[in-house]
Write a protein that holds these residues in place. Sequence first.
Motif, PDB file in Angstrom:
ATOM      1  N   GLY A  79       0.826  -1.192   0.000  1.00 53.71           N
ATOM      2  CA  GLY A  79       0.000   0.000   0.000  1.00 53.71           C
ATOM      3  C   GLY A  79       0.860   1.242   0.000  1.00 53.71           C
ATOM      4  O   GLY A  79       1.945   1.264   0.575  1.00 53.71           O
ATOM      5  N   GLY A  80       0.393   2.258  -0.652  1.00 52.21           N
ATOM      6  CA  GLY A  80       1.110   3.530  -0.695  1.00 52.21           C
ATOM      7  C   GLY A  80       2.484   3.430  -1.330  1.00 52.21           C
ATOM      8  O   GLY A  80       3.396   4.159  -0.960  1.00 52.21           O
ATOM      9  N   GLY A  81       2.640   2.508  -2.265  1.00 53.93           N
ATOM     10  CA  GLY A  81       3.917   2.350  -2.936  1.00 53.93           C
ATOM     11  C   GLY A  81       4.968   1.614  -2.126  1.00 53.93           C
ATOM     12  O   GLY A  81       6.113   1.514  -2.533  1.00 53.93           O
ATOM     13  N   GLN A  82       4.572   1.079  -0.975  1.00 59.60           N
ATOM     14  CA  GLN A  82       5.512   0.346  -0.128  1.00 59.60           C
ATOM     15  C   GLN A  82       5.041  -1.085   0.062  1.00 59.60           C
ATOM     16  O   GLN A  82       3.850  -1.376  -0.019  1.00 59.60           O
TER      17      GLN A  82
ATOM     18  N   LEU B   4      -1.531   0.947   5.816  1.00 59.09           N
ATOM     19  CA  LEU B   4      -2.687   0.868   4.935  1.00 59.09           C
ATOM     20  C   LEU B   4      -2.405  -0.136   3.828  1.00 59.09           C
ATOM     21  O   LEU B   4      -1.450   0.009   3.073  1.00 59.09           O
ATOM     22  N   SER B   5      -3.231  -1.166   3.756  1.00 59.75           N
ATOM     23  CA  SER B   5      -3.099  -2.198   2.730  1.00 59.75           C
ATOM     24  C   SER B   5      -4.071  -1.908   1.596  1.00 59.75           C
ATOM     25  O   SER B   5      -5.201  -1.472   1.831  1.00 59.75           O
TER      26      SER B   5
END
Length: 111
Positions: free
Chosen positions: A11-14, A43-44
């Motif tokens: 999530g969120g590019g990570q 956040l997934s």
Amino acid sequence: YASPKRITIQGGGQVTVLDLREIYYLETDGRKTLVHTEKDSLLSDLSIGAFSAELPEKFFFEVYKAVFVNLEHVSRIGDDEVLLENGNRVPMSRRKRKLVVQAVMQYIGGR
């Protein structure tokens, strides 16, 4: 847990890899899932339904609509909330209280 299971949270590019024991509780955040650990919230991109399907049922229990707690971290069960070891208070449906108590007792007995 007999063999620690690890789960990937994207999530969120990570991408974060967690041992399931690190997760305290999960809750829905729109179409995504908010994963709470002792110190962080991640956040997934997965929905709570897809995320919860990955969790072993005997360790995680739905205490409220789209809110799952890790039974390992439950320290107290109130009338309408679950208190976790790290001090977080998680809402609990009153009608699920009896089932939550049973799940915690089963978890403790099965360790």
